[in-house]
Each structure stands twice: as C-alpha cells, then as structure tokens.
Scaffold this motif. Structure first.
Motif, PDB file in Angstrom:
ATOM      1  N   ALA A  75      -9.016 -27.551   0.426  1.00 14.65           N
ATOM      2  CA  ALA A  75      -8.865 -27.228  -0.998  1.00 14.65           C
ATOM      3  C   ALA A  75     -10.197 -27.409  -1.691  1.00 14.65           C
ATOM      4  N   VAL A  76     -10.376 -26.676  -2.792  1.00 14.05           N
ATOM      5  CA  VAL A  76     -11.582 -26.825  -3.600  1.00 14.05           C
ATOM      6  C   VAL A  76     -11.202 -26.972  -5.065  1.00 14.05           C
ATOM      7  N   VAL A  77     -11.986 -27.799  -5.724  1.00 15.68           N
ATOM      8  CA  VAL A  77     -11.953 -27.884  -7.175  1.00 15.68           C
ATOM      9  C   VAL A  77     -13.157 -27.099  -7.646  1.00 15.68           C
ATOM     10  N   ILE A  78     -12.911 -26.059  -8.433  1.00 10.44           N
ATOM     11  CA  ILE A  78     -14.011 -25.256  -8.945  1.00 10.44           C
ATOM     12  C   ILE A  78     -14.336 -25.755 -10.347  1.00 10.44           C
ATOM     13  N   GLY A  79     -15.499 -26.381 -10.445  1.00 13.11           N
ATOM     14  CA  GLY A  79     -15.951 -26.944 -11.716  1.00 13.11           C
ATOM     15  C   GLY A  79     -17.291 -26.375 -12.131  1.00 13.11           C
ATOM     16  N   SER A  80     -17.601 -25.207 -11.624  1.00  8.80           N
ATOM     17  CA  SER A  80     -18.855 -24.542 -11.996  1.00  8.80           C
ATOM     18  C   SER A  80     -18.772 -24.039 -13.435  1.00  8.80           C
ATOM     19  N   GLU A  81     -19.894 -23.558 -13.943  1.00  7.63           N
ATOM     20  CA  GLU A  81     -19.899 -22.963 -15.273  1.00  7.63           C
ATOM     21  C   GLU A  81     -18.895 -21.819 -15.298  1.00  7.63           C
ATOM     22  N   THR A  82     -18.202 -21.664 -16.404  1.00  7.70           N
ATOM     23  CA  THR A  82     -17.124 -20.685 -16.523  1.00  7.70           C
ATOM     24  C   THR A  82     -17.590 -19.274 -16.165  1.00  7.70           C
ATOM     25  N   ALA A  83     -18.825 -18.942 -16.439  1.00 10.80           N
ATOM     26  CA  ALA A  83     -19.345 -17.613 -16.113  1.00 10.80           C
ATOM     27  C   ALA A  83     -19.255 -17.308 -14.619  1.00 10.80           C
ATOM     28  N   PHE A  84     -19.184 -18.335 -13.772  1.00  9.31           N
ATOM     29  CA  PHE A  84     -19.145 -18.151 -12.328  1.00  9.31           C
ATOM     30  C   PHE A  84     -17.752 -18.345 -11.734  1.00  9.31           C
ATOM     31  N   HIS A  85     -16.754 -18.620 -12.559  1.00 10.43           N
ATOM     32  CA  HIS A  85     -15.420 -18.888 -12.035  1.00 10.43           C
ATOM     33  C   HIS A  85     -14.879 -17.746 -11.181  1.00 10.43           C
ATOM     34  N   ALA A  86     -14.982 -16.513 -11.654  1.00 11.71           N
ATOM     35  CA  ALA A  86     -14.425 -15.396 -10.889  1.00 11.71           C
ATOM     36  C   ALA A  86     -15.104 -15.277  -9.524  1.00 11.71           C
ATOM     37  N   ASP A  87     -16.412 -15.369  -9.487  1.00  8.98           N
ATOM     38  CA  ASP A  87     -17.135 -15.302  -8.212  1.00  8.98           C
ATOM     39  C   ASP A  87     -16.667 -16.398  -7.264  1.00  8.98           C
ATOM     40  N   HIS A  88     -16.570 -17.616  -7.767  1.00 10.22           N
ATOM     41  CA  HIS A  88     -16.218 -18.745  -6.909  1.00 10.22           C
ATOM     42  C   HIS A  88     -14.760 -18.693  -6.467  1.00 10.22           C
ATOM     43  N   VAL A  89     -13.871 -18.230  -7.335  1.00 12.99           N
ATOM     44  CA  VAL A  89     -12.474 -18.073  -6.911  1.00 12.99           C
ATOM     45  C   VAL A  89     -12.389 -17.009  -5.822  1.00 12.99           C
ATOM     46  N   GLU A  90     -13.093 -15.914  -5.999  1.00  8.02           N
ATOM     47  CA  GLU A  90     -13.073 -14.870  -4.966  1.00  8.02           C
ATOM     48  C   GLU A  90     -13.563 -15.417  -3.625  1.00  8.02           C
ATOM     49  N   GLN A  91     -14.634 -16.201  -3.639  1.00 11.83           N
ATOM     50  CA  GLN A  91     -15.165 -16.777  -2.398  1.00 11.83           C
ATOM     51  C   GLN A  91     -14.178 -17.764  -1.783  1.00 11.83           C
ATOM     52  N   ALA A  92     -13.643 -18.663  -2.603  1.00  7.31           N
ATOM     53  CA  ALA A  92     -12.729 -19.690  -2.096  1.00  7.31           C
ATOM     54  C   ALA A  92     -11.430 -19.073  -1.583  1.00  7.31           C
TER      55      ALA A  92
END
Length: 142
Positions: A75-92
């Motif tokens: 599991a991952v907690v995505i706490g990056s800057e909001t501008a990167f949320h979509a990119d990081h969710v797609e990767q995860a």
C-alpha cells in the motif's frame, strides 16, 4: 489453539509534502496492532524524503518507480503536492498497490477523472484521506 495476528501491511509514502502523512507514520509505528507497518519513503525533494525517513525510521527510495517496484510494499500513502496526485495514483494503481490519497483529491476535474479511471482500470483499493467526514460533529452539522 493460539491464533496469531496477520502480518502487518507494509505501507510506503509516495511524497510527503502534506503535513498529515507524518502523523500517519507516527501512529502506525506506535500502534502495531493496527496492522500497518511504515516501510519506505520517496519524495521529489530528496532532502524532504531524508528528513521524513530519519524522523520515522524508514528507508528512502531513489525514485517513485523503485518504491512502487518493491514487492513487499502493498500500500502507498500519496502525500505529494496535489498537482502530482493524478500522476502518482496512476503509477501506484498500475503497480497494484492499495492507495490512500491525501486530500484534496486533485486540482482539476480532468485530474480527478484520471484518478477515478486509474483506480477502476486496475481494481486497486482506494481511499481519500479525509477523515473529518466521519467526525461526529461534522456528521451532526451535515
């Protein structure tokens, strides 16, 4: 017969720009019976990742990709800057990880749609870390 507790879920932090993620790491370390074990951290800001790792006794990953490639991380907690949320969710999601996404969800409707599409396409567990939605006083106001 003794029943043992299941092994804790190793969770990593994909970005730590949001202040709340430090509280999650601290609480999970303090309460192992909750079944979550903080495992590693990556952040685009290497100094921020190193400080977070030192504060919470975690390993740092060299990249988001290397963090998500770790088979032990479930599991991952995505706490990056909001501008990167979509990119990081797609990767995860593509890596098959369960996702806790720090609020706000996204900056635009298009980014929000990308998040929904990635979660649905890969069938991964997902939650938005907006715990105040279930606070008793907020429910009463609603």
């Amino acid at each position: 017969m003794t029943v043992s507790a299941p092994s804790p879920i190793p969770a990593a932090f994909l970005g730590v720009a949001h202040a709340h993620v430090g509280a999650y790491a601290a609480r999970w370390r303090a309460r192992p019976e909750w079944g979550v074990r903080p495992a590693a951290v990556w952040d685009a800001d290497a100094a921020r990742a190193a400080a977070f790792a030192a504060a919470h006794g975690l390993e740092t990953a060299a990249s988001a990709e290397s963090l998500l490639a770790r088979p032990e991380v479930r599991a991952v907690v995505i706490g990056s800057e909001t501008a990167f949320h979509a990119d990081h969710v797609e990767q995860a999601a593509a890596a098959g990880k369960a996702i806790v996404l720090q609020k706000p969800l996204a900056l635009t409707l298009e980014q929000g749609d990308r998040i929904v599409a990635a979660v649905e396409r890969h069938g991964v567990p997902f939650t938005l870390a907006w715990q105040m939605r279930v606070d008793p006083h907020n429910l009463q106001i609603r």
